[in-house]
Scaffold this motif. Structure first.
Motif, mmCIF file in Angstrom:
data_model
loop_
_atom_site.group_PDB
_atom_site.id
_atom_site.type_symbol
_atom_site.label_atom_id
_atom_site.label_comp_id
_atom_site.label_asym_id
_atom_site.label_seq_id
_atom_site.Cartn_x
_atom_site.Cartn_y
_atom_site.Cartn_z
ATOM 1 N N LYS A 152 0.821 -1.212 0.000
ATOM 2 C CA LYS A 152 0.000 0.000 0.000
ATOM 3 C C LYS A 152 0.852 1.258 0.000
ATOM 4 N N LYS A 153 2.040 1.124 0.586
ATOM 5 C CA LYS A 153 2.920 2.287 0.604
ATOM 6 C C LYS A 153 3.189 2.757 -0.826
ATOM 7 N N GLY A 154 2.979 1.841 -1.750
ATOM 8 C CA GLY A 154 2.952 2.227 -3.160
ATOM 9 C C GLY A 154 4.239 2.829 -3.687
ATOM 10 N N VAL A 155 5.348 2.422 -3.117
ATOM 11 C CA VAL A 155 6.595 3.067 -3.513
ATOM 12 C C VAL A 155 7.265 2.367 -4.679
ATOM 13 N N TYR A 156 6.644 1.282 -5.168
ATOM 14 C CA TYR A 156 7.332 0.528 -6.199
ATOM 15 C C TYR A 156 7.002 1.006 -7.608
ATOM 16 N N ALA A 157 5.882 1.734 -7.683
ATOM 17 C CA ALA A 157 5.368 2.054 -9.010
ATOM 18 C C ALA A 157 6.422 2.648 -9.936
ATOM 19 N N GLU B 258 12.154 13.309 -6.774
ATOM 20 C CA GLU B 258 11.561 14.561 -6.311
ATOM 21 C C GLU B 258 10.317 14.308 -5.478
ATOM 22 N N GLY B 259 9.801 15.342 -4.879
ATOM 23 C CA GLY B 259 8.553 15.246 -4.129
ATOM 24 C C GLY B 259 8.777 15.114 -2.637
ATOM 25 N N LYS B 260 7.776 14.622 -1.956
ATOM 26 C CA LYS B 260 7.836 14.491 -0.499
ATOM 27 C C LYS B 260 8.316 13.097 -0.121
ATOM 28 N N PRO B 261 8.884 12.981 1.082
ATOM 29 C CA PRO B 261 9.365 11.657 1.481
ATOM 30 C C PRO B 261 8.212 10.682 1.726
ATOM 31 N N ARG B 262 8.503 9.410 1.414
ATOM 32 C CA ARG B 262 7.486 8.362 1.582
ATOM 33 C C ARG B 262 7.910 7.318 2.602
ATOM 34 N N GLY B 263 9.182 7.318 2.939
ATOM 35 C CA GLY B 263 9.673 6.312 3.868
ATOM 36 C C GLY B 263 11.190 6.406 3.913
ATOM 37 N N PHE C 123 3.653 9.995 3.462
ATOM 38 C CA PHE C 123 3.413 8.773 4.217
ATOM 39 C C PHE C 123 2.130 8.985 5.016
ATOM 40 N N SER C 124 1.519 7.904 5.409
ATOM 41 C CA SER C 124 0.219 8.026 6.075
ATOM 42 C C SER C 124 0.328 8.532 7.518
ATOM 43 N N ASP C 125 1.546 8.637 8.007
ATOM 44 C CA ASP C 125 1.759 9.027 9.407
ATOM 45 C C ASP C 125 3.110 9.747 9.474
ATOM 46 N N ASP C 126 3.504 10.174 10.688
ATOM 47 C CA ASP C 126 4.845 10.718 10.830
ATOM 48 C C ASP C 126 5.866 9.663 10.399
#
Lengths: 641, 641
Positions: A109-114, A448-453, A505-508
């Motif tokens: 779901k973290k969806g970072v692989y796309a 680029e963009g915001k951090p995801r993990g 990310f869905s949380d801190d």
């Protein structure tokens, strides 16, 4: 020798134990699945059980606290019965297949692989040091037409012409490629392309196509990891990489590590399911690549796979059970060549599938391929290759000898089993700076963009900076510091790297003490395994001339940070060489050169496997490494400074 | 060269003809199936068409009467267009698949096959002249158990031990037999039996079983004929034949001869259907044999098939189209070894299937196997082998050279296409005497009970006696004689051999002029082919030292009668040697000895194929042989006497 009975609770199942059989093994024969990711080496600490009744003998282990020992807790893998026993298996020690599946779904779901492919795509052409001779070749031939004077059969006519090319003088034929040969030859006016694959030191005529199709001959190579699978489509004519893809290994929903997979394979239809999903993953990569690059899958004539031994067993639907049973023997290290279609891989239905040979149950073909691509086996000076994946494999040696070991690192560096972990893809925090005064964080991310993990290299940097700034002590505990970034959580104290509002990310985005413990064990396992190998061969670390670092996150790792936390030894920094996904690179070379594939066979034969669990000193080394960077700071002079 | 159009009626289909393409071939490309059992040699006379419009050129042929020629009738296979043409295809020239199917059902209803096995079962042990080395061998091994010092993979451990046996030093492994190897080895306490099959000059590890199963190793060999299939189950340890079975080739419902089958194979799904039913026939034989002899089909580890080239193509689902197109080239004479399970033959799923190599489109592996078993290829003196089946194949030669031909005899001698024909089984009339005065008939039958029909040897005897007694003239016409046994019928005059009330046949058992015509053509085809071969090589018949007679009915044939009607040349009777089903016997030898299988390959390579239709003299020889015994009585001095 007397045989004792073990009764397991809450399952209330009783089995007779073999003499000196450990409890982990006995539980399995009772159909009870106990967690274990080290394969029974006593180092992962996941197989805790409570002995409720009876006498046992147990090997010493640092994985249990004094309180645990007082409570009658033992590691199932290190404990044997000395009388009939009653064993309680706590909830947290039981393999929870549903939980694995849930976790994997979360991870996805973290969806970072796309969009991860762009990050790992190798744009530079790979240096070909082997003579180009693809495993499957195409040969265009214009045959003399038969007439009443020259009318040997179509197949003999064809093979007669093929054999004129000296290279293909040792030629066999299968049946499936010749059933329509008569029509193909005549429709094509006797001008055809024969596809010839290397099998058992000879060539096999795989298929015959009308006209000259030699311009279109592709191969696919794969690194099949426990967590992720990388694949490349390669033009066998030019040697160029057409494209690279990475995807999840869908098997992850059946368990995070090889041990859980092996356990799952023993379930009814378990092996078939694991086999099915890994092949789905491979087919997905192939399908995406051919679509993107407008290639006819029929023109992919071969596949070559490198992977750890368990992955290769599961790929070929070979029962992997005995990989995790002493003395840890796989069914096969050297695998026969087969039709890719036999296991439903969707390339040319006559295409062949090759596997890079492995060394042992825990040092697989991925390591062999890594040695090939790093060139360690040609080095004169002492060299080390470490491949940090779900397991950490280490090879130490040079052109004269090679010794290897596998350390149960766990998947923390791959972004699994840590709260905000992800692989090195877009949005992954990969570099971290922390202000010594206010503990504010500056970081860089991939893309680029915001951090995801946080990816593996990010964690290494983060821990190093937390150590530097005094947030973290050398035991891996977060100090009591008053900061909005430091707070308590369910998993011990945690440090906030980035708050939710600034992230995707869905949380801190945080690192907690449980994460740190996981990462500490991983780095300790790898460091201590390397140290034991060197010691065993009588070398000191400073004799190492080249230190190859492989693995998905290798390219982003900061050497200083890695030494700071004690993952890498404190060597002259110029000795470290990043080799990226060396397994995939080795597979790529072997796909393009039979000489390279033969070399992998020589390498696999040459590497000695060192069983860490059988070494008296390994546990001591491991325990000593469970600090940042190490108990013995003399081993890390640059850090001490 | 100009291209002409041909329009076929009543189908009203038009096709463009290739330069010099014959009408038979053009019809096929229009999807119109015209009868032809000689493969376009102009000798069977079944492809008659009427040219309604346009100019044609036609080769001379004796198959057409003057009246027919006057009516504009031509043989489609011998005729090419010289302008656009209109062609009428009469009903009797069209391939009638439904009729074939009905005929076959009739043939089966005669029910003479049920107990036929007893008649063909070879009770005497076959002399083994080759070193015993079965194509698939079993090897019992006790493996040293792995331990921490010796822990190569299971497969390497196994192959290491197998290779200690020098015989198996060149060893490969497939995948399917090793998937459960780990479990098998441990459950069997490392005492196992490896099954090893010869493939591509090496051994392949096929499967591994617990314990010592070397005592149970069987092979099945088959002679796949156009009309019937014979199979044997052989104990590969002792060399003994366990049992023999014969069954219909279920393909017969799709056409009586190879040409009709090839035509049917071009129908949608036609090849698949033909393939399916022949494999059903093989499986039926296997199933009956294992049931009768209480053998586990898993212990049948290999199959070996000999058959004519078309039969082998259909068995392996290879497109046979080009066998019947000039220059008559098959897809393959040398067939790859495959898993029997690949074509659904129900023996051990890992078992192998071998085919005896053929020489050409019309001289197949059945002839090669026949040469092997007769030993013709080792003879010093000039020898002949004739195999009288649906086609008649002839080999002439010795240890120095071999030349072969195929004569389109038709299935008359096999009991098909003649009114009361049957194979040499129980109830078949096999010997006949006719009283010169009252034309009363005395006959003997195979087995006990009432007669059910006439087998090939019976027909030979019958015609010979009808000639001796003046019932029949040398042209094959029944003379006008007043007798209750001689009467008119739809198929010319007929002679009653036995009346209905004394038979187990549904009607009087008779021979009619149409039967005699069929039998005459069959014998003429065989005799003249033999004569042409001898002439071509510069030999006279009396130089022949051994004359081997093979074929289903060979054992029952009366030499005197066969010479009397002109089927066999008028040689010293001591030169004739009956070799029975030499194809099956050769297959049996090759199953038991790789040396013998290799010898079949040498034989197939050594035999030169002689194309009768390309020989200017063949038609003359054939026409001269269309008399009983021959136009030239000097060739039959013993008959003249």
């Amino acid at each position: 020798m007397e045989k004792f009975k073990a009764t397991f609770y809450p399952q209330n199942k009783t089995v007779e134990m073999q003499p000196d059989e450990n409890i982990l093994s006995a539980a399995l024969s009772a159909g009870i699945y106990i967690n274990s990711s080290c394969g029974g080496d006593g180092v992962c600490g996941r197989c805790k059980v409570i002995i409720r009744k009876g006498k046992v003998a147990s090997g010493s282990t640092g994985m249990l606290s004094r309180e645990e020992k007082n409570k009658g807790i033992y590691l199932a893998c290190m404990t044997v019965a000395r009388s009939d026993i009653e064993v309680e298996v706590p909830q947290e020690s039981r393999v929870d297949f549903e939980k694995h599946s849930r976790e994997f779904e979360e991870f996805k779901k973290k969806g970072v692989y796309a969009e991860i492919e762009e990050a790992i795509e190798e744009k530079k052409p790979i240096k070909e040091k082997f003579k180009r001779s693809p495993l499957v070749a195409k040969l265009y031939i214009e045959l003399p037409k038969p007439n009443l004077e020259d009318r040997i059969s179509d197949l003999e006519r064809l093979t007669r012409e093929i054999k004129r090319s000296k290279e293909f003088s040792n030629l066999h034929s299968g049946i499936s490629g010749i059933r329509r040969l008569g029509g193909v030859l005549r429709d094509a006016d006797w001008k055809v392309t024969a596809t010839l694959g290397i099998k058992d030191s000879a060539f096999e005529l795989l298929t015959v196509e009308p006209g000259d199709t030699t311009g279109e001959n592709y191969g696919a190579c794969f690194d099949i990891g426990t967590t992720t699978i990388s694949g490349q489509l390669v033009d066998l004519n030019s040697g160029n990489t057409i494209g690279t893809k990475i995807t999840y290994n869908k098997q992850a929903s059946f368990g995070a590590d090889v041990i859980s997979r092996i356990i799952y394979a023993q379930e009814p239809e378990g092996l078939e399911k694991l086999n099915h999903v890994v092949i789905e993953s491979l087919n997905q990569i192939i399908q995406e690549l051919v679509k993107e690059h407008s290639i006819d899958p029929n023109n992919i004539t071969c596949c070559l796979c490198a992977g750890n031994t368990t992955m290769i067993h599961l790929l070929l639907r070979i029962d992997p059970t005995f990989i995790r049973r002493e003395p840890y023997v796989p069914t096969a290290n050297f695998l026969p060549v087969l039709r890719a279609s036999e296991i439903n891989i969707r390339i040319n239905p006559h295409g062949l599938l090759y596997c890079v040979p492995g060394v042992s149950s825990y040092v697989g073909g991925d390591v062999t391929a890594g040695v090939l691509s790093s060139g360690l086996d040609d080095e004169k000076g002492l060299s080390v290759l470490i491949d940090i994946g779900t397991n950490g494999e280490i090879v130490l040696g040079n052109a004269d000898f090679m010794i290897s070991a596998s350390a149960s690192a766990g998947p923390a560096f791959e972004g699994s089993g840590v709260k905000c972990g992800m692989r090195a893809g877009r949005g992954a925090i990969q570099k971290v700076e922390i202000n010594r005064k206010d503990f504010e964080v500056v970081y860089s991310i991939i893309g680029e963009g915001k951090p995801r993990g946080i990816c593996g290299s990010g964690y290494i940097d983060l821990i190093a900076r937390m150590l530097d700034t005094g947030i973290l002590d050398k035991n891996g505990k977060i100090n009591d510091i008053k900061s909005k970034r430091i707070r308590n959580s369910d998993a011990g104290k945690e440090f906030v790297v980035e708050f939710k509002e600034n992230s995707d990310f869905s949380d801190d985005i945080v690192i907690n003490e449980a994460d740190i413990e996981n990462l500490k064990r991983a780095k300790a396992a790898i460091y201590s395994a390397t140290a034991v190998l060197a010691k065993h061969m009588g070398f000191a670390f400073d004799q190492v001339e080249k230190f190859f670092i492989a693995g998905g996150f290798g390219n982003y790792i900061d050497i200083e940070s890695a030494v700071r936390i004690g993952l890498l030894p404190d060597l002259d920094r110029g000795k470290f060489i990043f080799v990226g996904n060396s397994s995939l690179a080795g597979a790529h070379s072997a796909l393009l050169s039979n000489q390279a594939l033969i070399k992998t066979q020589e390498i696999a034969k040459k590497i000695t496997y060192f069983e860490l669990s059988a070494d008296a000193g390994y546990m001591d080394e491991y325990m000593a490494a469970l600090f940042f960077p190490h108990t013995d700071l003399n081993k890390f002079p640059s850090v001490r400074k």
